[in-house]
Design an enzyme around this catalytic site. Structure first.
Site, PDB file in Angstrom:
ATOM      1  N   GLY A  59      43.253  43.974  37.105  1.00 17.81           N
ATOM      2  CA  GLY A  59      42.498  42.797  36.715  1.00 17.81           C
ATOM      3  C   GLY A  59      42.955  41.564  37.473  1.00 17.81           C
ATOM      4  CB  SER A  60      43.071  38.028  36.441  1.00 15.62           C
ATOM      5  OG  SER A  60      41.750  38.036  35.960  1.00 15.62           O
ATOM      6  CB  ALA A  61      47.812  40.912  37.340  1.00 15.30           C
ATOM      7  CE  LYS A 121      40.774  36.731  39.353  1.00 20.93           C
ATOM      8  NZ  LYS A 121      40.412  36.102  38.071  1.00 20.93           N
TER       9      LYS A 121
END
Lengths: 489, 484
Positions: free
Chosen positions: B215-217, B219
């Protein structure tokens, strides 16, 4: 028979008795056994077994008893026979003692020691009482009758582990077939000694091969077939194979006809094929041999033969050391039929080779006595007894090592089993007796040619007989076999 | 007759030679095959005939051996089984070994040839070597914080020391007690059946062997790639990204949970976790650039051993731009193990250099003599030093101003990144809440710890970036323990 003359020892030569050599070797054999016993104790309990001294004393006393009997009544006997037998028996006791540690509720070593004592006693009795092996020739038919009777009796007793070879009375079990081995060998030797010329040189000629007349061949084939038949009925195929092998070897040695071997092999192949396909017990043994790991592939774990192979493999070149192996995994019969696996695992290929060489030496000394001897019966008996040991070692060692199908049989002297140990001691006693005769300077042998030349009705075979072959000794008339030879002619 | 006796004796000789050749065949040439046969119990009998070497945490054994008196004599014991299960694994008479018990089995069971003082001589004497000890890099306090922080939730924690690669904590919940699997008998088989059947999968090491969509990790990696490839001019420069963003070649609109993402700066996009900005940046960098950066962080490497094997974290190398856009925000086929994500955070803290993570510090023989020491090594440079500095700034911002405020620690600089990954056919699976972070004590030269936490959080609001809610406090507890 033409080559014999040159090989016989010159008469009148004063041979050293070598009893001192025997004594030294005996001390060595006892010490090696005691060392093995102590080694097991050190490996397993970190202590010298408390009874090591009494064990050594017991074995030493047995060895001394045998030695004194030999020294007294068979002073010219081969000095290697007794020490090898003592060493093998001692090692067997060590292995059984070692395996007893795995089965605390089933102690076999004390019983085996009693049987060994009995064996040595019989050994001494044979050496002391049997002054001349040629006496046995007189009892050829008695011995064959006794032998067959011994083999037939267990049929009426319940089968043990698939084989009807045991007599069990009041917790005491005995394998009479073991002793029958000697009796039948005596008979084979006596019969063939008397009829070898008829077997070799008379009869009809077919194509290139000469077949003996039915009257000569009949009795011996009958007895052989009966013995093999009985064994098949008892499902003791190892002994069956053993008789067959000894019979063929003796037939060959007596007649020199390779045709016999060809015929023997043919019979063996036919018999093996027939028994193998008809008898489920044998069939399973053969398939076990061909596929020792079948039970593993089927998910049932390692079978007995597979466990045995694992044990040998675990031994490798030098072995794990006495007491350090895991041959107990073999489970049932690990002290008897499979005792060699323990030997192979704990003493390695080196130890196993030494063991096989010990047996080979024993057999070779038997053959050697046969070579040196002058009377055909004695020669055939020596060769027969030696072959008995050789084939027995091969059949059981080859069986537990996956070389040939496994047949239940005792490793001579090594394996647990009273009948076997006693029988082997008698075999060694007979070999001692024969080797004593072979090496003893015999005054009668100084003038052998005279009687040979006077042989009545001496045909081509009589002429070719060597001067030292005692077909014409004073015993001859009493044998009951010589006559039949004359009649057949 | 003598000739025939001689020939018969030759027959005897043939039998002897046959026996000897066969003996050599079995005992020498085929011996190894027979020894290795799985049905041959000798290996097991020897193996369990002596106490097994121990696994040490902070110099104290967390394992032991118990004399059962049975044939397979010594059985494994664990002092705090569930706490260290993800580190030690189990050693069972029936079911073999796993994790560290498996990877270091040679040393622990005493069969490793390096344990023998005189190698050739011991081959001859067959002397069995006592089992050696395995010293781990685990920090008791960090491990306990991780395990207790996870509590009854389903999840995992991995913590590494950024400068060295030492693994300080490795926890997976629900855990199990490997004591139950040691030894033989019905209780062991019953425990095995219970542990292996059911949805909980307690024997799965989620920190090492399970991959999750990051997920956003993820990024962090996309930002590193964008900075390294100069797709952004500065942290505060507007990125000119529309909100919503239409995935290239499709009509799919990608939106944001947070506000202010249209034309946001990288700093703002990172702090509030704008999907649109990072999806577009990923497409800008391109497939090769993104895959290259991801692989430099350790993705797509199936060969990582710590010495237990870690599962392969995945970043696809063959996709269209729409898929690349989703992959850049840690969705689509992108998956990572918690250990991999801890390594990502560590790389940022370590100025861009990825140190190989390792769990075993030193292996000693039974007397404490060193058998081997693990050499620290660099796997890759994941990003330039300047990019790493920028990312440290961005991650610190997340904790001070953004979604990761739950991870802040007094007296230390903390950088972090939240993530929530949805999964399942229509995203209806329990969402995974991520938090990856690192911490450096104020005034210290080196960052002390980098952590990755993943929690299966049924309570998390799907519409929310929940990593900061359920995962960040756990990461904070682990960092706090490691900073002490």
């Amino acid at each position: 028979m033409t080559a014999t003359t040159a090989d016989a020892p010159p008469p009148g030569l004063r041979l050293p008795r070598r009893r001192g050599t025997e004594l030294v070797l005996l001390v060595g054999a006892v010490l090696i056994s005691v060392y093995g016993y102590i080694d097991v104790g050190l490996a397993r309990q970190n202590a010298v077994p408390g009874d090591a001294v009494s064990y050594g004393a017991g074995l030493g006393a047995l060895a001394l008893l045998g030695h004194l009997a030999v020294r007294w009544r068979a002073p010219y006997a081969d000095p290697l026979l007794l020490p090898i037998a003592v060493l093998l028996n001692g090692l067997g006791l060590v292995l059984i003692f070692r395996l007893d540690l795995e089965t605390p509720r089933n102690q076999a070593a004390p019983t085996q020691l009693v049987w060994s004592a009995l064996g040595v006693a019989l050994f001494a009795a044979v050496v002391l009482l049997l002054r001349d092996h040629r006496v046995l020739q007189r009892y050829a038919y008695v011995s064959v009758a006794a032998g067959l009777a011994l083999m037939i009796v267990p049929i009426f007793f319940p089968a043990v582990n698939g084989a009807k070879i045991w007599i069990r009375v009041a917790g005491f079990s005995f394998q009479p077939g073991e002793f029958a081995k000697i009796l039948l060998t005596v008979f084979f030797a006596a019969y063939l000694a008397a009829n070898r010329n008829a077997l070799a040189h008379t009869g009809r000629r077919m194509w290139r091969y000469q077949f003996p007349t039915g009257r000569v061949l009949g009795p011996i084939l009958t007895i052989w077939l009966v013995s093999v038949g009985v064994l098949v009925l008892e499902r003791d195929l190892g002994t069956s194979l053993l008789f067959f092998g000894v019979f063929v070897v003796l037939l060959y040695v007596a007649t020199g006809r390779t045709g016999w071997i060809a015929m023997g092999l043919l019979l063996a192949a036919a018999g093996a094929a027939a028994v193998g396909s008809l008898e489920p017990h044998v069939h399973s043994r053969v398939s076990d041999w061909l596929h020792p790991f079948a039970s593993i592939d089927a998910g049932h774990g390692a079978g007995q033969l597979a466990q045995s192979l694992f044990a040998f493999a675990a031994g490798g070149m030098l072995g794990t050391g006495l007491g350090e192996g895991h041959s107990a995994l073999i489970g049932f019969a690990m002290k008897s039929d499979f005792i060699l696996a323990t030997f192979g695992e704990e003493l390695g290929l080196v130890g196993l080779t030494a063991l096989f060489l010990l047996y080979a030496l024993l057999v070779a000394r038997g053959y050697r006595a046969g070579l040196a001897l002058r009377d055909p019966f004695g020669r055939l008996l020596a060769v027969g007894l030696a072959s008995l040991l050789a084939i027995q070692v091969f059949v059981i060692a080859g069986g537990v090592m996956g070389l040939i199908p496994l047949t239940g049989m005792a490793m001579p002297f090594l394996a647990q089993g009273g009948s076997s140990v006693v029988t082997n001691w008698v075999i060694v006693a007979l070999l001692i007796r024969i080797s004593d005769s072979a090496r003893r300077p015999d005054p009668a042998a100084a003038e052998p040619g005279i009687i040979a030349a006077m042989r009545p009705g001496g045909g081509p075979s009589g002429a070719s007989a060597g001067p030292y072959e005692e077909e014409d000794t004073p015993y001859r008339s009493g044998y009951g076999f010589g006559g039949s030879k004359e009649r057949d002619r | 007759m003598n000739r025939y006796i001689r020939r018969a004796s030759v027959f005897g000789l043939v039998l002897l030679v046959a026996l000897l050749l066969n003996a050599a065949r079995i005992q020498v040439f085929r011996a190894d095959a027979y020894d290795a046969n799985p049905a041959n119990r000798r290996t097991a009998l020897t193996r369990y005939s002596q106490p097994r070497g121990n696994i040490l945490v902070d110099g104290k054994p967390v394992t032991g051996s118990r004399d059962s008196g049975g044939r397979l004599r010594y059985e494994r014991t664990y002092t705090e089984g569930p706490l260290y299960a993800a580190v030690t694994g189990h050693a069972s008479q029936i079911y073999g070994t796993s994790l560290l018990e498996h990877a270091e089995d040679g040393v622990l069971s005493g069969t490793d040839p390096r344990l023998a003082p005189v190698p050739l001589w011991t081959d001859i004497t067959r002397e069995q070597q006592p089992g050696g000890d395995v010293r781990t890099t685990i920090d008791v306090a960090a491990q306990r914080a991780a395990f207790e922080g996870l509590g009854g939730k389903k999840g995992a924690v991995a913590a590494v020391e950024p400068r060295t690669g030492k693994i300080l904590a490795l926890a997976s919940t629900p855990s199990y007690d490997p004591n139950e699997l040691a030894g033989t008998g019905r209780p062991v088989t019953a425990a095995w059946d219970r542990l292996n059947h059911g949805a909980e999968q307690p024997m799965l090491n989620r920190a090492l062997r399970q991959t999750y969509p990051p997920g956003s990790a993820f990024k962090v990696i996309t930002a590193a790639a964008a900075l390294d490839h100069h797709k952004v001019t500065g942290l505060d420069a507007p990125t000119r990204t529309p909100d919503p963003y239409i995935l290239p070649g499709t009509s799919t609109r990608l939106g944001n949970e947070a506000g202010g993402c249209a034309n946001a700066s990288l700093r703002h996009a990172f702090e509030v976790s704008c999907n649109t900005v990072f999806a577009r940046l990923g497409v800008d960098v391109g497939l090769d650039g993104m895959a290259g950066t991801a692989e430099n962080f350790g993705f797509n490497d199936a060969g990582l051993r710590i010495p237990s094997t870690a599962a392969r974290s995945n970043f696809d190398t063959d996709m269209n731009d729409a898929q690349l856009a989703l992959s850049a925000i840690g969705q689509y086929d992108t998956t990572a193990t918690p250990l991999q994500m801890a390594v990502v955070a560590a790389a940022v803290a370590n100025d861009g250099e990825v140190r190989a993570p390792y769990l075993v510090d030193k292996v000693t023989d039974a007397d404490g003599g060193t058998v081997s020491t693990t050499r620290q090594r660099t796997l890759h440079r994941a990003m330039s030093r300047g990019t790493a500095r920028h990312l440290q700034e961005l991650m610190t911002g997340v904790v001070t101003r953004g979604t990761g405020s739950n991870a802040a620690i007094d007296g230390a600089t903390v950088g972090g990144k939240t993530g929530t990954a949805q999964h399942g056919a229509h995203n209806e699976g329990t969402p995974y809440a991520w938090f990856i972070s690192w911490a450096e004590r104020d005034g210290a030269r080196d960052p002390a710890v980098a952590v990755a936490v993943v929690v299966e959080d049924a309570a998390a609001n799907r519409a929310d970036i929940s990593g900061g809610g359920s995962a960040a406090p756990i990461a904070r507890a682990v960092m706090r323990a490691a900073l002490r």
